[in-house]
Scaffold this motif. Structure first.
Motif, PDB file in Angstrom:
ATOM      1  N   LEU A  65       2.237   1.736  -3.536  1.00  0.00           N
ATOM      2  CA  LEU A  65       1.195   2.247  -4.440  1.00  0.00           C
ATOM      3  C   LEU A  65       0.864   3.706  -4.135  1.00  0.00           C
ATOM      4  O   LEU A  65       0.654   4.506  -5.052  1.00  0.00           O
ATOM      5  CB  LEU A  65      -0.058   1.379  -4.348  1.00  0.00           C
ATOM      6  N   ALA A 101       0.832  -1.207   0.000  1.00  0.00           N
ATOM      7  CA  ALA A 101       0.000   0.000   0.000  1.00  0.00           C
ATOM      8  C   ALA A 101       0.868   1.259   0.000  1.00  0.00           C
ATOM      9  O   ALA A 101       0.552   2.236  -0.703  1.00  0.00           O
ATOM     10  CB  ALA A 101      -0.941  -0.010   1.205  1.00  0.00           C
ATOM     11  N   LEU A 123      -4.751  -5.256  -5.372  1.00  0.00           N
ATOM     12  CA  LEU A 123      -3.307  -5.438  -5.466  1.00  0.00           C
ATOM     13  C   LEU A 123      -2.668  -5.561  -4.088  1.00  0.00           C
ATOM     14  O   LEU A 123      -1.783  -6.389  -3.877  1.00  0.00           O
ATOM     15  CB  LEU A 123      -2.670  -4.290  -6.244  1.00  0.00           C
ATOM     16  N   VAL A 124      -3.118  -4.739  -3.167  1.00  0.00           N
ATOM     17  CA  VAL A 124      -2.596  -4.808  -1.793  1.00  0.00           C
ATOM     18  C   VAL A 124      -2.892  -6.173  -1.190  1.00  0.00           C
ATOM     19  O   VAL A 124      -2.027  -6.796  -0.573  1.00  0.00           O
ATOM     20  CB  VAL A 124      -3.174  -3.670  -0.922  1.00  0.00           C
ATOM     21  N   ASP A 143       1.387   6.739  -6.801  1.00  0.00           N
ATOM     22  CA  ASP A 143       0.236   7.532  -7.247  1.00  0.00           C
ATOM     23  C   ASP A 143       0.100   8.881  -6.545  1.00  0.00           C
ATOM     24  O   ASP A 143      -0.886   9.577  -6.754  1.00  0.00           O
ATOM     25  CB  ASP A 143      -1.058   6.731  -7.028  1.00  0.00           C
ATOM     26  N   SER A 189      -8.144  -2.904  -8.669  1.00  0.00           N
ATOM     27  CA  SER A 189      -8.102  -1.798  -7.714  1.00  0.00           C
ATOM     28  C   SER A 189      -6.830  -1.913  -6.881  1.00  0.00           C
ATOM     29  O   SER A 189      -6.242  -2.996  -6.766  1.00  0.00           O
ATOM     30  CB  SER A 189      -9.326  -1.850  -6.803  1.00  0.00           C
ATOM     31  N   ASP A 190      -6.422  -0.791  -6.313  1.00  0.00           N
ATOM     32  CA  ASP A 190      -5.273  -0.833  -5.410  1.00  0.00           C
ATOM     33  C   ASP A 190      -5.546  -1.792  -4.255  1.00  0.00           C
ATOM     34  O   ASP A 190      -4.644  -2.505  -3.816  1.00  0.00           O
ATOM     35  CB  ASP A 190      -4.955   0.564  -4.871  1.00  0.00           C
ATOM     36  N   ARG A 191      -6.774  -1.825  -3.801  1.00  0.00           N
ATOM     37  CA  ARG A 191      -7.139  -2.728  -2.706  1.00  0.00           C
ATOM     38  C   ARG A 191      -6.883  -4.190  -3.088  1.00  0.00           C
ATOM     39  O   ARG A 191      -6.359  -4.966  -2.295  1.00  0.00           O
ATOM     40  CB  ARG A 191      -8.604  -2.521  -2.340  1.00  0.00           C
ATOM     41  N   ARG A 228       1.931  -3.281 -14.722  1.00  0.00           N
ATOM     42  CA  ARG A 228       0.697  -2.491 -14.693  1.00  0.00           C
ATOM     43  C   ARG A 228       0.792  -1.212 -15.519  1.00  0.00           C
ATOM     44  O   ARG A 228      -0.125  -0.873 -16.263  1.00  0.00           O
ATOM     45  CB  ARG A 228       0.353  -2.141 -13.248  1.00  0.00           C
ATOM     46  N   ARG A 230       2.374   9.734 -11.064  1.00  0.00           N
ATOM     47  CA  ARG A 230       2.567   8.460 -11.740  1.00  0.00           C
ATOM     48  C   ARG A 230       3.468   8.628 -12.957  1.00  0.00           C
ATOM     49  O   ARG A 230       4.277   7.763 -13.257  1.00  0.00           O
ATOM     50  CB  ARG A 230       1.217   7.882 -12.149  1.00  0.00           C
TER      51      ARG A 230
END
Length: 149
Positions: free
Chosen positions: A48, A45, A133-134, A52, A129-131, A117, A58
């Motif tokens: 990321l 997290a 990926l985390v 971002d 989503s980042d979630r 990515r 980015r």
């Protein structure tokens, strides 16, 4: 002068050489602060969030990543910074003698994801989503940074 203008030597390096507004000491603290079983997720997290962030953007991170793949001179500072100043201290503070290896494995995990990515633009990773990926990468990161082998 370093401490007058920057919070640490790693902050100086990140802001002047890599041109990233990233405070490695703060990232390490944030990752280590909390339940041990969530360190991997917090590490992913944090990466990321840095990638971002409005300050670094980015585009800047992606440009550095593209350059890292194409030119050795850029590759070493980026990966060495992440290894020595972020992931290495995390693994070392968790008591691992092989913290250097673990740090480089952690760097390969997050830079591999970023390459896939943002540059290769693999559709499932782009859409994730980042979630997600985390959650997915957090397990691998947990194994790398925390677990005993």
């Amino acid at each position: 002068l370093i401490h007058h203008y920057f919070s640490s030597k790693s902050d100086l390096f990140a802001q002047t050489v890599l041109d990233l507004p990233l405070e490695a000491d703060q990232v390490v603290s944030d990752v280590l602060n909390g339940p041990r079983e969530q360190i991997g997720e917090r590490a992913v997290a944090a990466f990321l969030a840095a990638y971002d962030s409005p300050e670094s953007g980015r585009d800047r991170f992606t440009a550095m990543l593209r350059s890292a793949v194409a030119a050795d001179i850029v590759q070493r500072p980026l990966s060495e910074f992440m290894s020595k100043e972020v992931f290495g201290p995390i693994a070392e503070q968790l008591g691992h003698r092989d913290y250097r290896l673990r740090a480089q494995l952690a760097v390969s995990l997050v830079l591999g994801m970023a390459l896939s990515r943002y540059i290769l633009r693999l559709q499932a990773l782009e859409a994730a989503s980042d979630r997600d990926l985390v959650r997915g990468l957090g397990r691998a990161m947990q194994e790398i940074l925390v677990e005993s082998w």
